[in-house]
Design an enzyme around this catalytic site. Sequence first.
Site, short mmCIF file in Angstrom:
data_model
loop_
_atom_site.label_atom_id
_atom_site.label_comp_id
_atom_site.label_asym_id
_atom_site.label_seq_id
_atom_site.Cartn_x
_atom_site.Cartn_y
_atom_site.Cartn_z
N ASP A 156 -14.41 -26.71 -3.16
CA ASP A 156 -14.14 -28.07 -2.53
C ASP A 156 -14.93 -28.23 -1.07
O ASP A 156 -14.19 -28.14 -0.13
CB ASP A 156 -12.77 -28.61 -2.55
CG ASP A 156 -12.59 -29.96 -2.60
OD1 ASP A 156 -13.38 -30.81 -2.51
OD2 ASP A 156 -11.44 -30.26 -2.51
N GLU B 128 -17.54 -20.20 -12.92
CA GLU B 128 -17.25 -20.09 -11.49
C GLU B 128 -16.12 -21.07 -11.16
O GLU B 128 -16.06 -22.06 -11.46
CB GLU B 128 -18.55 -20.35 -11.05
CG GLU B 128 -19.25 -21.68 -11.39
CD GLU B 128 -20.87 -21.53 -10.96
OE1 GLU B 128 -21.25 -20.60 -11.37
OE2 GLU B 128 -21.07 -22.40 -10.37
N CYS C 126 22.39 -33.74 17.36
CA CYS C 126 23.61 -33.43 18.54
C CYS C 126 23.85 -34.54 19.29
O CYS C 126 24.61 -34.63 20.15
CB CYS C 126 23.43 -32.08 19.07
SG CYS C 126 22.04 -32.18 20.58
N LYS D 69 -11.11 -29.79 -14.27
CA LYS D 69 -10.14 -30.14 -12.84
C LYS D 69 -8.99 -29.52 -12.84
O LYS D 69 -8.36 -29.73 -13.67
CB LYS D 69 -10.53 -31.50 -12.19
CG LYS D 69 -11.96 -32.24 -12.34
CD LYS D 69 -12.79 -31.67 -11.23
CE LYS D 69 -12.49 -32.25 -9.99
NZ LYS D 69 -13.06 -33.56 -9.44
N LYS E 16 -14.84 -23.79 -8.80
CA LYS E 16 -15.52 -25.32 -8.27
C LYS E 16 -15.03 -25.45 -6.88
O LYS E 16 -14.13 -25.76 -6.57
CB LYS E 16 -15.14 -26.46 -9.15
CG LYS E 16 -16.06 -27.49 -8.69
CD LYS E 16 -15.78 -28.82 -9.47
CE LYS E 16 -16.75 -30.19 -9.34
NZ LYS E 16 -16.52 -30.54 -7.91
N CYS F 293 14.58 -31.17 21.65
CA CYS F 293 16.19 -32.04 22.19
C CYS F 293 16.58 -30.84 23.28
O CYS F 293 16.19 -29.83 23.54
CB CYS F 293 16.99 -31.22 20.91
SG CYS F 293 18.73 -31.03 21.34
N TYR G 35 -24.75 -21.24 -5.99
CA TYR G 35 -24.53 -21.41 -7.50
C TYR G 35 -25.44 -21.97 -8.43
O TYR G 35 -25.27 -22.09 -9.65
CB TYR G 35 -22.99 -22.14 -7.55
CG TYR G 35 -23.09 -23.55 -6.95
CD1 TYR G 35 -23.85 -24.47 -7.62
CD2 TYR G 35 -21.90 -23.76 -6.12
CE1 TYR G 35 -23.89 -25.80 -6.92
CE2 TYR G 35 -22.03 -25.01 -5.57
CZ TYR G 35 -22.75 -26.11 -6.08
OH TYR G 35 -22.81 -27.35 -5.36
N CYS H 18 23.42 -27.97 20.72
CA CYS H 18 22.68 -28.59 19.63
C CYS H 18 23.01 -27.48 18.33
O CYS H 18 22.36 -26.33 18.47
CB CYS H 18 21.36 -28.82 19.94
SG CYS H 18 20.58 -29.48 18.50
N CYS I 183 18.51 -36.76 20.03
CA CYS I 183 18.54 -35.63 18.92
C CYS I 183 19.62 -36.26 18.04
O CYS I 183 20.73 -36.38 18.01
CB CYS I 183 19.07 -34.33 19.64
SG CYS I 183 19.23 -33.24 18.09
ZN ZN Z 1 20.11 -31.19 19.40
#
Ligand code: ZN
Length: 707
Positions: A119, A115, A423, A320, A117, A438, A226, A444, A420
Amino acid sequence: MTPATAPAARIADLRRRLDDANHRYYVLDDPDIPDAEYDRLLRELQELEAAHPEFADPSSPTARVGSVPAGKFAEVRHAVPMLSLANAFADEEVAEFVARIGRETGDAEPAFSLEPKLDGLAISLRYEDGVFVRGATRGDGATGEDVTANLRTVRTVPLRLRGKPPAVLEVRGEVYMPKAAFERWNEVARARGEKPMANPRNGAAGSLRQLDPRITAQRPLAFYAYALGEVVLGQGAGATLPPTHSQTLAWLRELGFPVSAEVDVARGVDGLLAYYRRIGDRRNALPFDIDGVVYKLDRYDQQRAMGFVSRAPRWAIAHKFPAQEEATVVESIEVNVGRTGAVTPWVLMQPVQVGGVTVTRATLHNADQVARLDVRNGDTVIVRRAGDVIPEVVRVIEDRRPLDRKGQPLHAPYQLPMECPVCGSAIEREEGEVVARCSGGLFCPAQRVQALFHFASRRAMDIEGLGERFITALVEFDYVHTVADLYRLTVDDFVEMKRRADEQAGVVPETVKAGKIATKWAENLVAGIDASRNTTLDRVLYALGIRDVGESTAKTLARHFGSLDPIMAADEEALRQVPDIGPVVAARIAHFFAEPHNRDVIAALRAPYDGKAGVHWPEGAPRRASEGPLSGQTVVLTGGLAAMSRDEAGARLEALGAKVSGSVSKKTSFVVAGEAAGSKLAKAQELGVEVWDEARLLAYLAGHEGA
Ligand SMILES: [Zn+2]
């Protein structure tokens, strides 16, 4: 039927029907009644239970919404301890495990139940006479916490078993958060500026350990069974338990428990490793997080023969997968600018293996998340990578933060840059907004394709034939930097660009094979661009792509100011005076025109070039909405008109001072109803709003226009 039995019978009937529907929906994935009907039945049951508290039952489907908080969790002693499994990481360890079992059982090729496992969070569910009575976390394996009220809200935990359950049945399994639900949850949390969950496992554990079950009920949790804990068969059940683990899982399914569809049975090391690879290959596609697979000796008599060593069974092992979270060190924090100008911070890290892949970058999502995590240069961080999701930083290990000689952090808290990185335009973050952007939308490079595509679109500059494919090529081969460059393109530029695009794609067009170069399409494109030079102010304003300036705001601005220069000169205060423009939009417009890069592009757009006029439009005097015979009146247009389009009628009414709205309300002054007017006309009649037909509209326009 006495009056007392009627509600009792109905309550029992509703509970059974809702339990069935729940089981079909969540466990069998085969719903048989529509959601609306489920809701209706549930409401009916809630009302009946409220009216008849004497029939209260904690296993009723109404318990799914969560009960009132208890204050703290009681301790639960597990009658049969909850085990932990030994781990295997290498194929050789699995081979040793199989060989040992073969030696000790005398069975050369014993069967194993396999089966995934999950998490999540291991829990134990206790049923007495088929009714869920208690649920507990694993805790230290001997004693856990009583989370019964919270588990009742998990839709896949059966509250009442089906078939012939034993007198006492404890079932072990995993509560988990499906990946899609986790991603959705975090997307919403980030958009609201709230704390996202670190990973689905933390999400499941945190949700199940809420002291208020009503909060748990809101969380998207699920459950897979399980294993068994204590079982007392009693009278009504089958005489014996199944002789193998795999048959037990099938039996649990019949009792109404969800069991993973990925369970399987195999023999020999090769069979086990093939399963490990098969599930590993599908790991990203599975709807839940797994950290490995589990091999359990299938026959219970063989399990007993193998026994335990220090609380871990010798008949099972967890194989694992590579971890999906790892620690590494931040080398620098950078930002990325997206197509729409959104600024996303991310980290460059020392390379680390996560989920079997080498990772050097991880996203930080937004400035809020950076502040929340307090990620700094040189920090050791936990990075998570799950499937196709972009790797992200989930946590900082503060103990490992580099310090200076005075014991203070070596680096200050990280701040987003003011400009930015692509640009140089200012980065703006509006109040209440999670995302910083921006502001150089027209300039840009990161936003070029998006800006051009919007600029050329039908409702903006309406450049015939200039679709996304051409725009992408124009940007990629560097023919245009800004929307103004479109007006400097020649037929030769387009032909050359197409040749380079074809070359890159490895295609040779038929015309080129025939020794000719087709230019008609390029001439049409240039003609389309030329035609868009002569336009209107509202189209230009819309085409500039200022955030939240849609067509209607663009029209309002054009009408209010009459020409572009006063709009570019207006400050936030002046913009707020415009009808229908709120403070947020006013700020956006002001920021846009304050950015010098954007102003340069607009100047270039308007400038004549190579004997052709720049983009131009008729400029008029500013018109205040208050001027005109219809000022202060709100008009709604619906249905088709014979003499003109609805847009034109709207513009002419606006020119007389009216405000044209899209929906009818009590504030509507009158509705102009043309042919085949539908719900808006009905609404107007219902509210008693005055209705004009086309003849009346035409007569009114004739009487007032040009007056
Ligand atoms: Zn920009």
